[in-house]
Design a protein around this motif. Structure first.
Motif, mmCIF file in Angstrom:
data_model
loop_
_atom_site.group_PDB
_atom_site.id
_atom_site.type_symbol
_atom_site.label_atom_id
_atom_site.label_comp_id
_atom_site.label_asym_id
_atom_site.label_seq_id
_atom_site.Cartn_x
_atom_site.Cartn_y
_atom_site.Cartn_z
ATOM 1 N N MET A 1 18.003 -3.685 30.850
ATOM 2 C CA MET A 1 17.814 -2.799 29.727
ATOM 3 C C MET A 1 17.382 -1.443 30.255
ATOM 4 O O MET A 1 16.455 -1.332 31.042
ATOM 5 C CB MET A 1 16.753 -3.386 28.802
ATOM 6 N N LYS A 2 18.049 -0.422 29.801
ATOM 7 C CA LYS A 2 17.763 0.934 30.268
ATOM 8 C C LYS A 2 16.631 1.543 29.445
ATOM 9 O O LYS A 2 16.628 1.454 28.221
ATOM 10 C CB LYS A 2 19.034 1.773 30.142
ATOM 11 N N ARG A 3 15.674 2.133 30.115
ATOM 12 C CA ARG A 3 14.550 2.772 29.432
ATOM 13 C C ARG A 3 14.883 4.227 29.183
ATOM 14 O O ARG A 3 15.385 4.916 30.053
ATOM 15 C CB ARG A 3 13.292 2.671 30.278
ATOM 16 N N ARG A 4 14.603 4.682 28.016
ATOM 17 C CA ARG A 4 14.828 6.087 27.698
ATOM 18 C C ARG A 4 13.509 6.829 27.737
ATOM 19 O O ARG A 4 12.439 6.233 27.588
ATOM 20 C CB ARG A 4 15.490 6.243 26.337
ATOM 21 N N SER A 5 13.567 8.107 27.932
ATOM 22 C CA SER A 5 12.341 8.916 27.929
ATOM 23 C C SER A 5 12.002 9.294 26.491
ATOM 24 O O SER A 5 12.854 9.283 25.607
ATOM 25 C CB SER A 5 12.525 10.165 28.790
ATOM 26 N N LEU A 6 10.726 9.619 26.273
ATOM 27 C CA LEU A 6 10.259 9.977 24.938
ATOM 28 C C LEU A 6 10.702 11.390 24.581
ATOM 29 O O LEU A 6 10.723 12.284 25.434
ATOM 30 C CB LEU A 6 8.742 9.898 24.867
ATOM 31 N N SER A 7 11.006 11.574 23.309
ATOM 32 C CA SER A 7 11.305 12.922 22.830
ATOM 33 C C SER A 7 9.991 13.698 22.767
ATOM 34 O O SER A 7 8.904 13.103 22.784
ATOM 35 C CB SER A 7 11.962 12.860 21.461
ATOM 36 N N PRO A 8 10.025 15.022 22.685
ATOM 37 C CA PRO A 8 8.777 15.800 22.608
ATOM 38 C C PRO A 8 7.893 15.378 21.429
ATOM 39 O O PRO A 8 6.675 15.300 21.551
ATOM 40 C CB PRO A 8 9.238 17.243 22.474
ATOM 41 N N GLU A 9 8.502 15.066 20.273
ATOM 42 C CA GLU A 9 7.711 14.648 19.102
ATOM 43 C C GLU A 9 7.065 13.282 19.358
ATOM 44 O O GLU A 9 5.905 13.055 19.014
ATOM 45 C CB GLU A 9 8.597 14.551 17.847
ATOM 46 N N GLU A 10 7.824 12.368 19.987
ATOM 47 C CA GLU A 10 7.287 11.049 20.294
ATOM 48 C C GLU A 10 6.168 11.132 21.328
ATOM 49 O O GLU A 10 5.152 10.445 21.220
ATOM 50 C CB GLU A 10 8.398 10.133 20.814
ATOM 51 N N ALA A 11 6.342 12.015 22.318
ATOM 52 C CA ALA A 11 5.316 12.186 23.344
ATOM 53 C C ALA A 11 4.032 12.734 22.730
ATOM 54 O O ALA A 11 2.922 12.313 23.089
ATOM 55 C CB ALA A 11 5.814 13.106 24.454
#
Length: 172
Positions: A1-11
């Motif tokens: 499963m590939k991990r995605r990075s957080l968007s600025p709002e999610e971060a």
């Protein structure tokens, strides 16, 4: 499963949540001191003081009293074969007034030949109400044993966990 990075709002949202979290367990400084004390064989290490923000857990619910739960009587009440002759509501009572009024009520009902009554204790906070807890403890007392043959938590239509069917012994 590939991990995605957080968007600025999610971060940003994660940073706000992470700022409110307190780690459980001992602090790193306490672990270092503990490790040093273990290495030296020391026994005089004081345990870390509890954090002031930690709320004490409520005491566990009392164990079921020594009187057996009257399952057959409970089934008879639910089927309508045994009627609830009277009910006694402990709401509004203090511990002291409930301790006086409940035995008197049960004695009067027993003298009238009643076999089943409903005692409404209420649930209290998180099921740990004072009157409910004291009622269950009272059922263990010798005074209760001469009056009560059994009890059972009531059906939801009669109050569920906040009420009990109390089955009375026959008057001598």
């Amino acid at each position: 499963m590939k991990r995605r990075s957080l968007s600025p709002e999610e971060a940003l949202a994660w940073a706000r949540v992470a700022a409110t979290v307190r780690p459980i367990g001992p602090r790193t400084a306490d672990l270092d001191a503990f490790s040093e004390a273990l290495g030296e064989g020391g026994q005089d290490l004081d345990p870390p003081a509890p954090t002031p923000a930690a709320r004490p857990k409520p005491p566990p619910a009392p164990k079921t009293p020594g009187l057996p739960a009257e399952r057959s009587g409970e089934k008879k009440v639910r089927r309508g074969k045994l009627t609830i002759a009277a009910s006694f509501d402990l709401h509004g009572h203090t511990q002291a007034s409930a301790a006086r009024a409940l035995p008197a009520f049960l004695e009067n009902q027993q003298a009238d030949g009643v076999r089943c009554v409903l005692v409404i204790t209420g649930k209290g906070k998180e099921g740990q109400g004072v009157l409910r807890r004291n009622f269950l403890l009272w059922l263990e007392s010798p005074g209760a044993r001469r009056l009560v043959s059994g009890y059972a938590e009531s059906h939801p239509r009669h109050g569920g966990a906040g009420a009990f069917y109390v089955f009375l012994r026959r008057a001598d």
